[in-house]
Each structure stands twice: as structure tokens, then as C-alpha cells.
Design a protein around this motif. Structure first.
Motif, PDB file in Angstrom:
ATOM      1  N   ALA A   1       0.820  -1.207   0.000  1.00 25.41           N
ATOM      2  CA  ALA A   1       0.000   0.000   0.000  1.00 25.41           C
ATOM      3  C   ALA A   1       0.857   1.260   0.000  1.00 25.41           C
ATOM      4  CB  ALA A   1      -0.939  -0.012   1.213  1.00 25.41           C
ATOM      5  N   ILE A   2       1.905   1.286   0.841  1.00 22.94           N
ATOM      6  CA  ILE A   2       2.748   2.485   0.877  1.00 22.94           C
ATOM      7  C   ILE A   2       3.506   2.640  -0.429  1.00 22.94           C
ATOM      8  CG2 ILE A   2       4.825   1.415   1.858  1.00 22.94           C
ATOM      9  CD1 ILE A   2       3.376   4.917   2.636  1.00 22.94           C
ATOM     10  N   SER A   3       3.815   1.536  -1.089  1.00 20.62           N
ATOM     11  CA  SER A   3       4.510   1.628  -2.373  1.00 20.62           C
ATOM     12  C   SER A   3       3.646   2.333  -3.407  1.00 20.62           C
ATOM     13  CB  SER A   3       4.894   0.226  -2.866  1.00 20.62           C
ATOM     14  OG  SER A   3       5.853  -0.368  -2.023  1.00 20.62           O
ATOM     15  N   VAL A   4       2.360   1.994  -3.428  1.00 22.13           N
ATOM     16  CA  VAL A   4       1.440   2.644  -4.373  1.00 22.13           C
ATOM     17  C   VAL A   4       1.292   4.126  -4.051  1.00 22.13           C
ATOM     18  CG1 VAL A   4      -0.939   2.715  -5.214  1.00 22.13           C
ATOM     19  CG2 VAL A   4       0.195   0.517  -4.871  1.00 22.13           C
ATOM     20  N   ILE A   5       1.067   4.435  -2.775  1.00 16.00           N
ATOM     21  CA  ILE A   5       0.879   5.827  -2.363  1.00 16.00           C
ATOM     22  C   ILE A   5       2.132   6.646  -2.653  1.00 16.00           C
ATOM     23  CG2 ILE A   5       0.512   7.345  -0.376  1.00 16.00           C
ATOM     24  CD1 ILE A   5      -1.171   5.023   0.849  1.00 16.00           C
ATOM     25  N   ALA A   6       3.289   6.090  -2.297  1.00 17.64           N
ATOM     26  CA  ALA A   6       4.549   6.823  -2.490  1.00 17.64           C
ATOM     27  C   ALA A   6       4.846   7.033  -3.966  1.00 17.64           C
ATOM     28  CB  ALA A   6       5.699   6.079  -1.818  1.00 17.64           C
ATOM     29  N   THR A   7       4.562   6.027  -4.793  1.00 11.63           N
ATOM     30  CA  THR A   7       4.799   6.180  -6.222  1.00 11.63           C
ATOM     31  C   THR A   7       3.895   7.258  -6.807  1.00 11.63           C
ATOM     32  OG1 THR A   7       5.465   3.871  -6.400  1.00 11.63           O
ATOM     33  CG2 THR A   7       4.836   4.988  -8.446  1.00 11.63           C
ATOM     34  N   ALA A   8       2.644   7.297  -6.351  1.00  8.01           N
ATOM     35  CA  ALA A   8       1.733   8.347  -6.815  1.00  8.01           C
ATOM     36  C   ALA A   8       2.255   9.733  -6.426  1.00  8.01           C
ATOM     37  CB  ALA A   8       0.329   8.122  -6.246  1.00  8.01           C
ATOM     38  N   ILE A   9       2.784   9.857  -5.215  1.00  8.40           N
ATOM     39  CA  ILE A   9       3.369  11.124  -4.781  1.00  8.40           C
ATOM     40  C   ILE A   9       4.581  11.473  -5.649  1.00  8.40           C
ATOM     41  CG2 ILE A   9       4.586  12.282  -2.890  1.00  8.40           C
ATOM     42  CD1 ILE A   9       2.810  10.659  -0.951  1.00  8.40           C
ATOM     43  N   GLY A  10       5.426  10.481  -5.893  1.00 11.04           N
ATOM     44  CA  GLY A  10       6.588  10.711  -6.741  1.00 11.04           C
ATOM     45  C   GLY A  10       6.200  11.159  -8.140  1.00 11.04           C
ATOM     46  N   MET A  11       5.143  10.556  -8.700  1.00 13.32           N
ATOM     47  CA  MET A  11       4.659  10.950 -10.023  1.00 13.32           C
ATOM     48  C   MET A  11       4.239  12.411 -10.054  1.00 13.32           C
ATOM     49  SD  MET A  11       2.358   7.656 -11.146  1.00 13.32           S
ATOM     50  CE  MET A  11       1.572   8.621 -12.455  1.00 13.32           C
ATOM     51  N   SER A  12       3.604  12.859  -8.972  1.00 13.13           N
ATOM     52  CA  SER A  12       3.119  14.239  -8.938  1.00 13.13           C
ATOM     53  C   SER A  12       4.258  15.245  -8.779  1.00 13.13           C
ATOM     54  CB  SER A  12       2.115  14.409  -7.791  1.00 13.13           C
ATOM     55  OG  SER A  12       2.760  14.310  -6.535  1.00 13.13           O
ATOM     56  N   LEU A  13       5.403  14.792  -8.276  1.00 11.95           N
ATOM     57  CA  LEU A  13       6.519  15.702  -8.004  1.00 11.95           C
ATOM     58  C   LEU A  13       7.626  15.667  -9.053  1.00 11.95           C
ATOM     59  CD1 LEU A  13       6.996  15.102  -4.153  1.00 11.95           C
ATOM     60  CD2 LEU A  13       5.841  17.026  -5.266  1.00 11.95           C
ATOM     61  N   ILE A  14       7.749  14.559  -9.795  1.00 15.40           N
ATOM     62  CA  ILE A  14       8.937  14.336 -10.611  1.00 15.40           C
ATOM     63  C   ILE A  14       9.135  15.407 -11.675  1.00 15.40           C
ATOM     64  CG2 ILE A  14       7.803  12.837 -12.318  1.00 15.40           C
ATOM     65  CD1 ILE A  14      11.244  12.127 -10.826  1.00 15.40           C
ATOM     66  N   ASP A  15       8.054  15.908 -12.278  1.00 10.77           N
ATOM     67  CA  ASP A  15       8.197  16.919 -13.324  1.00 10.77           C
ATOM     68  C   ASP A  15       8.292  18.333 -12.753  1.00 10.77           C
ATOM     69  OD1 ASP A  15       8.369  15.431 -15.678  1.00 10.77           O
ATOM     70  OD2 ASP A  15       6.208  15.118 -15.744  1.00 10.77           O
ATOM     71  N   ARG A  16       8.016  18.500 -11.479  1.00  9.68           N
ATOM     72  CA  ARG A  16       8.130  19.818 -10.851  1.00  9.68           C
ATOM     73  C   ARG A  16       9.449  19.961 -10.101  1.00  9.68           C
ATOM     74  NH1 ARG A  16       2.745  20.606  -7.433  1.00  9.68           N
ATOM     75  NH2 ARG A  16       2.797  18.334  -7.358  1.00  9.68           N
ATOM     76  N   VAL A  17       9.816  18.945  -9.352  1.00  8.06           N
ATOM     77  CA  VAL A  17      11.026  19.001  -8.536  1.00  8.06           C
ATOM     78  C   VAL A  17      12.269  18.683  -9.369  1.00  8.06           C
ATOM     79  CG1 VAL A  17      12.199  17.994  -6.529  1.00  8.06           C
ATOM     80  CG2 VAL A  17       9.730  18.420  -6.464  1.00  8.06           C
ATOM     81  N   GLY A  18      12.141  17.746 -10.300  1.00  8.11           N
ATOM     82  CA  GLY A  18      13.286  17.315 -11.087  1.00  8.11           C
ATOM     83  C   GLY A  18      13.787  15.955 -10.658  1.00  8.11           C
TER      84      GLY A  18
END
Length: 508
Positions: A341-358
């Protein structure tokens, strides 16, 4: 930073003068002035990204990323099946490692085959091949009568897992407009961890009946969906251009971009390809160029970093790890749902940040958090066994997986899909992913033996030390690819690799 596509005053590029060729599957020809899907007409004033185009991209991502889901399910399901296979086959720690790692060495060779197939046959046809092998492999492991048969079947299944690990992110990176490329490729990472979560849920339910064959065999269902879904996909514009089929490339671009953006994007891809053709070098010769070779070595380094930090030891052996703290088999299998479950949640968070944070900041922050979590996890195993300690260990594993999946896992797969030039992209990514699977194989084979030899505490401290080394490597060498079209990115990386002194990080 280059925009995803640029406007031009000219009316059409050479590859866009005859727009009535239909899509890449030879559908009925359309009149020159027929309105684009989801747009009032095909003129420049149309919305830059129509609703229909968005739906098309989402549909492509959903179907293609089934390869990622199968990747996740087939790697995650073994954690719940192993405790019952141990009793059925009389497994030792070594045989557990061999059965687990057989899929991974198959995946290593599958990643090499996947890269070559993606270049030669196309991304779409290669995904069809992977889907067929997924189906056969899932049935074979479920019916395996002996340990030897299980090992061979897992190896064959690994061929599909490895090829999908190369082809799926490659396909998504090339079909996506640059402004959403990071999120769309990261969607494949989300599907991988979603597949692992599904495996943990299935394991928890079927553990009550010790139905380990059903755990393994149910992977055939999404494999059939993948095979059927890919039949309706086009190939990527970049692959069509590499095969001298610009009309089909333009047809796909018209389904993902506004009509006004298609000529410039097509010209951008064609220009990059023409430069490569003019060079008259094959893929292997291209890899001899210093700047390309340097990128390949960095890609291989990133692949190693993703594995030596311990993620798959947790994914494959979470119930075994928890059992060392005194937790029962069924309780340990059920507890791994939290990791999924945390893997799914964390990956979703990473997806939302990857193009903004770099990409680079995500890698550096993630590795820092993983270092601390693994150090604490190693310390927790030196506490007296109790239910509280079992759940402390589970909590620290969840913390570690949260950092890993949100940052390093998402970032590495995306960088590998972006950082290589078009001519060698499939081959170079295949080579990097081959190394990733070989290291994965080694860790899966050795981890059960390490648990027996030095204990879980020392083992996780070793992983923490690997995180520190990986942090140094990424800070020095990892490139930044945020926001650049693949063709512009190729020019930037070429310039950085040829002009920078050895050892200088590419900031992009």
C-alpha cells in the motif's frame, strides 16, 4: 528549457502535407479538411491538447502499463508463495534463493532481448511478444510438479518480465508529449507497485488455504488483458521515423498533440534521425562514441544503485524478514499488504513531483531518507523479540519503501527511458536494465543466506552503507532531464558529456 512543442509560421512540414493516411493501423482514409478528434477543426487555434488526445494517451498508458502490473505481480507474489512452497518441496534457504532469483536471471536476458526487439520489431510488437510469454509462464509456474520445473518456468516468466521492464517505459516515453512524459512514464512505476500490492492482497486471502499455485497462476488473467489490449495500440512516432514511415508517425502525433504542433514535433524527430543517419554508424559503433559511452556507464550505475539499496530484498522476502522477529506465517503475509500500500501511495506522490522538482533532487533526497530508515531498521533487529518489535520492524520497512518508491524507483526508470540518444535508446536501455536484473538476481540469491549467516540487523546496515555510496554517485553523475523534449535533451546531454570534465555532474 525547450517547450514541449513550438509553433511555426509555416503551414506544414514535408511530412505533414498529405494528412489523409489514417492512423498507423491502416484505417480508412479521411478527407484533408476533416476536423481532428476532439477539436472544432484542425487549424492552429484549436486547443493545444484536446480531450480526445488526453483520452488516447490515458488509454495507451493503461494498456501498456499492464506490462508494469505483471512485472509487479510476478515479482511480488513469490513472497507469499515461498512459505508454503518450502513445506511442499522441502526448500532450503539456498533453494528459496534459486527459485526467487531464477525469474530475475531470466529477466536479465529478457531485458537484452527486449531492447533489441524494441529497435528491430517495434515497441508494439515487442509488447505483444511479452504478453504471450507472460501467459505461458504464469500457467507453467502454477502447474510446476518439481523444483527443477519451477526454476525453468520462473526463468521463462522472467524473460517476459525483463523485456516488459525495457519496452513499457520506452514505449510510454516515446508516445507521450514532453510536458507529461515524466508523469506518464512514472505511471508505469505506479502500475508495477500496484501489481505488487495486488500480489500481497491475493497472497493474504489465499494463504488461509495455502493455495500457493493459485497465487502464481492468477497472473495469467492480466497477461491476457495485456496481449489483447496491445493489439489496438499504434507504435511510437519515433520508431516509425526510424523505419522511414513519416506518415504513420504523423498519424500518431495527430492523436496526441494539437494539429498546429504536429509539423514542428515531426520535424524535430526527423531532424534528430537525419543527424544519426548522416553519421552512418550502427548502434554498436554509436556506443563507441565517448559521450554516448559515458551516458551508458551512468545509466548502468543508476541501475546498480536501484538494486544495491535493498528494495527487492524487502519485496521478495518481507514475510521471511518479519518471521525472524517472531511473527507467524499468515500474520507476516498479511502484514506485507502495508508495504504494498505504501509503495502505491509513495509512487503516486513521486509521479506528482517528478516533473516539478526534477530527477536529481528526488534521487538525492530519497537516498538520504533511505539511509536513515535502513540504519534504524538494522538496529530494530537487535531488540528482544516481541509483537511490538515486529510491528516496529514493519513500520521501518514501510518508511524505507516510502522513500524508495517515491524517489529512487520512479526517478531511475524515468532517467533510463530519457537519457539515451534515439539510435541506441533501445539497446542502451536494454544493457542498463540487464545489469539491473543481474544485480537483482545476485541480491535475491544471497539475501536468504545472509540472513542465516549474519542476521537481519547486519544485513540491513549493509544496505544502509550502499545507500551512502549511491548518494555520492548520484550527486556526482546523475543527469537532469526535466522538461526537455527527447530530441532537445539528446543535444543537451551530448554537449554536457563532451564539454564537461570527467566526473562533472550533468545538471541539464
Amino acid at each position: 528549457m525547450a517547450a514541449p512543442t513550438s509553433r511555426s509560421s509555416r503551414s506544414a512540414s514535408p511530412g505533414e502535407r498529405n494528412p489523409d493516411h489514417g492512423d498507423s493501423h491502416g484505417q480508412e482514409r479521411k478527407p484533408d479538411r476533416e476536423p481532428e478528434q476532439g477539436q472544432a477543426d484542425g487549424r492552429p487555434e484549436a486547443p493545444p491538447r484536446s480531450l480526445t488526445a488526453k483520452r488516447f494517451i490515458v488509454a495507451i498508458a493503461a494498456i501498456a502499463a499492464l506490462g508494469g502490473a505483471l512485472f509487479g505481480y510476478d515479482t511480488g507474489v513469490v513472497s507469499g508463495a515461498l512459505p508454503f512452497m518450502e513445506g511442499h518441496f522441502g526448500l532450503t534457504s539456498l533453494s528459496e534463493g534459486v527459485i526467487t532469483s531464477a525469474l530475475l536471471i531470466g529477466a536479465a536476458f529478457g531485458s537484452l532481448a527486449g531492447g533489441r526487439m524494441a529497435d528491430a520489431l517495434g515497441r508494439r510488437n515487442s509488447l505483444l511478444w511479452a504478453g504471450a510469454v507472460f501467459i505461458g509462464g504464469a500457467v507453467a509456474v502454477a502447474l510446476a510438479p518439481t523444483v527443477a520445473f519451477m526454476i525453468v518456468a520462473r526463468f521463462v516468466l522472467g524473460l517476459a518480465v525483463g523485456s516488459a521492464s525495457v519496452i513499457t517505459p520506452l514505449y510510454l516515453s516515446e508516445i507521450a508529449p514532453s510536458h507529461i512524459r515524466g508523469r506518464l512514464v512514472s505511471f508505469n512505476s505506479l502500475m508495477i507497485v500496484s501489481g505488487q500490492l495486488l500480489a500481497y492482497l491475493v497472497n493474504a486471502v489465499l494463504a488461509h488455504w495455502e493455495a500457493w499455485r493459485w497465487m502464481l497462476g492468477l497472473a495469467a488473467l492480466p497477461a491476457v488483458a495485456l496481449f489483447l489490449g496491445v493489439l489496438f495500440l499504434p507504435d511510437t512516432p519515433r520508431w516509425y521515423i526510424s523505419r522511414g514511415r513519416p506518415d504513420e508517425a504523423a498519424a500518431v502525433l495527430r492523436r496526441t498533440l494539437a494539429a498546429a504542433d504536429v509539423p514542428d514535433e515531426l520535424a524535430r524527430i526527423q531532424q534528430a534521425r537525419h543527424l544519426e543517419v548522416d553519421a552512418q554508424r550502427g548502434a554498436w559503433q554509436e556506443l563507441q562514441l565517448p559521450w554516448v559511452r559515458r551516458l551508458l556507464l551512468v545509466g548502468i550505475g543508476l541501475a546498480i544503485v536501484q538494486q544495491i539499496t535493498g528494495v527487492n530484498a524487502v519485496i521478495y522476502f518481507a514475510p521471511k524478514i518479519l518471521a525472524t522477529t517472531g511473527l507467524g506465517t499468515n500474520a507476516a503475509i498479511t502484514a506485507t499488504i502495508a508495504i504494498g500500500a505504501i509503495s502505491v501511495i509513495a509512487t503516486a506522490i513521486g509521479m506528482s513531483l517528478i516533473d516539478r522538482v526534477g530527477r536529481r533532487p528526488m534521487l538525492l533526497w530519497g537516498l538520504s531518507g533511505m539511509t536513515v530508515a535502513l540504519a534504524l531498521l538494522g538496529a530494530a533487529f537487535h531488540l528482544p523479540h516481541s509483537t511490538g518489535v515486529s510491528y516496529l520492524v514493519l513500520g521501518l520497512m514501510v518508511l524505507y519503501m516510502g522513500f524508495m518508491q517515491a524517489t529512487l524507483n520512479t526517478g531511475v526508470w524515468l532517467l533510463l527511458a530519457e537519457m539515451f540518444p534515439l539510435k541506441v535508446r533501445g539497446l542502451a536501455m536494454g544493457a542498463a536494465v540487464f545489469v539491473m536484473w543481474v544485480v537483482n538476481f545476485g541480491i535475491a540469491l544471497v539475501f536468504p543466506l545472509l540472513l542465516d549467516a549474519v542476521g537481519a540487523g547486519v544485513t540491513f546496515w549493509l544496505f544502509s552503507a550502499m545507500c551512502i555510496l549511491s548518494l555520492v554517485f548520484c550527486k556526482r553523475y546523475a543527469p537532469e532531464t526535466k522538461g526537455l523534449a527527447l530530441e532537445d535533451l539528446e543535444q543537451e546531454l551530448r554537449k554536457a558529456a563532451t564539454e564537461s570534465a570527467p566526473g562533472t555532474a550533468t545538471e541539464g
